[in-house]
Design a protein around this motif. Structure first.
Motif, PDB file in Angstrom:
ATOM      1  N   VAL A 105      58.736  -9.189  21.397  1.00 13.97           N
ATOM      2  CA  VAL A 105      59.698 -10.140  21.520  1.00 13.97           C
ATOM      3  C   VAL A 105      59.352 -11.187  22.613  1.00 13.97           C
ATOM      4  N   MET A 106      58.953 -10.543  23.790  1.00  8.59           N
ATOM      5  CA  MET A 106      58.155 -11.311  24.677  1.00  8.59           C
ATOM      6  C   MET A 106      57.046 -12.183  24.487  1.00  8.59           C
ATOM      7  N   GLU A 107      56.065 -11.825  23.539  1.00  8.52           N
ATOM      8  CA  GLU A 107      55.150 -12.618  23.075  1.00  8.52           C
ATOM      9  C   GLU A 107      55.696 -13.766  22.238  1.00  8.52           C
ATOM     10  N   VAL A 108      56.678 -13.473  21.366  1.00 13.79           N
ATOM     11  CA  VAL A 108      57.393 -14.613  20.508  1.00 13.79           C
ATOM     12  C   VAL A 108      57.858 -15.496  21.706  1.00 13.79           C
ATOM     13  N   MET A 162      51.371   8.568  11.212  1.00 10.84           N
ATOM     14  CA  MET A 162      51.756   7.365  11.167  1.00 10.84           C
ATOM     15  C   MET A 162      52.271   7.394  12.572  1.00 10.84           C
ATOM     16  N   SER A 163      52.304   6.345  13.345  1.00 13.28           N
ATOM     17  CA  SER A 163      52.687   6.030  14.638  1.00 13.28           C
ATOM     18  C   SER A 163      54.308   5.337  14.460  1.00 13.28           C
ATOM     19  N   GLU A 164      55.030   5.867  15.478  1.00  9.95           N
ATOM     20  CA  GLU A 164      56.621   5.142  15.406  1.00  9.95           C
ATOM     21  C   GLU A 164      56.632   3.961  16.091  1.00  9.95           C
ATOM     22  N   ILE A 165      57.520   2.968  16.021  1.00  8.77           N
ATOM     23  CA  ILE A 165      57.661   1.779  16.811  1.00  8.77           C
ATOM     24  C   ILE A 165      58.691   2.187  17.728  1.00  8.77           C
ATOM     25  N   THR A 166      58.133   1.959  19.117  1.00  5.21           N
ATOM     26  CA  THR A 166      59.111   2.126  20.085  1.00  5.21           C
ATOM     27  C   THR A 166      59.903   0.837  20.505  1.00  5.21           C
ATOM     28  N   LEU A 167      60.994   1.078  21.319  1.00  5.16           N
ATOM     29  CA  LEU A 167      61.387   0.098  22.098  1.00  5.16           C
ATOM     30  C   LEU A 167      60.605  -0.581  22.807  1.00  5.16           C
ATOM     31  N   GLN A 168      59.804  -0.082  23.476  1.00  2.00           N
ATOM     32  CA  GLN A 168      58.664  -0.938  24.267  1.00  2.00           C
ATOM     33  C   GLN A 168      57.830  -1.784  23.291  1.00  2.00           C
ATOM     34  N   ASP A 169      57.655  -1.414  22.261  1.00  2.00           N
ATOM     35  CA  ASP A 169      56.792  -2.313  21.244  1.00  2.00           C
ATOM     36  C   ASP A 169      57.474  -3.405  20.858  1.00  2.00           C
ATOM     37  N   VAL A 170      58.804  -3.321  20.384  1.00  3.58           N
ATOM     38  CA  VAL A 170      59.576  -4.381  20.076  1.00  3.58           C
ATOM     39  C   VAL A 170      59.810  -5.201  21.129  1.00  3.58           C
ATOM     40  N   PHE A 171      60.180  -4.642  22.362  1.00  2.00           N
ATOM     41  CA  PHE A 171      60.161  -5.707  23.563  1.00  2.00           C
ATOM     42  C   PHE A 171      58.933  -6.330  23.672  1.00  2.00           C
ATOM     43  N   GLN A 172      57.908  -5.873  23.713  1.00  3.19           N
ATOM     44  CA  GLN A 172      56.657  -6.384  23.758  1.00  3.19           C
ATOM     45  C   GLN A 172      56.479  -7.558  22.796  1.00  3.19           C
TER      46      GLN A 172
END
Length: 93
Positions: free
Chosen positions: A13-16, A1-11
């Motif tokens: 949030v930017m899309e939202v 499984m892949s982990e959710i990184t801070l970069q993924d969360v930031f991405q």
């Protein structure tokens, strides 16, 4: 499984955020159009009220004119009857 990184969360949030901006723009346009429509309807209501008042005034004026014509017609009929009587008397003379 892949982990959710801070970069993924930031991405995400930017899309939202971008989606919210697009929706905000669309809502603003809709609000503007609704405002124009409301203004147009208010103008139409004013015009309709004005037309109704004018029609009411014209109706009263027509009634008055009909009464005047009726009186004149009654006088004309009376005068014609008198004239007919006068002509009949002249023929008898």
């Amino acid at each position: 499984m892949s982990e959710i990184t801070l970069q993924d969360v930031f991405q995400a949030v930017m899309e939202v955020s971008n989606n919210v901006k697009v929706l905000h723009g669309k809502v603003d346009k809709l609000e503007f159009r609704v405002g124009k429509a409301e203004s147009h309807f208010a103008n139409m209501e004013t015009t309709i009220s004005s037309v109704k008042k004018e029609l009411k005034d014209l109706k009263m004026e027509i009634k008055s004119d009909i009464r005047k014509v009726d009186k004149k017609f009654t006088i004309l009929c009376s005068d014609m009857l008198e004239t007919k009587t006068d002509v009949a008397l002249l023929y008898q003379s």
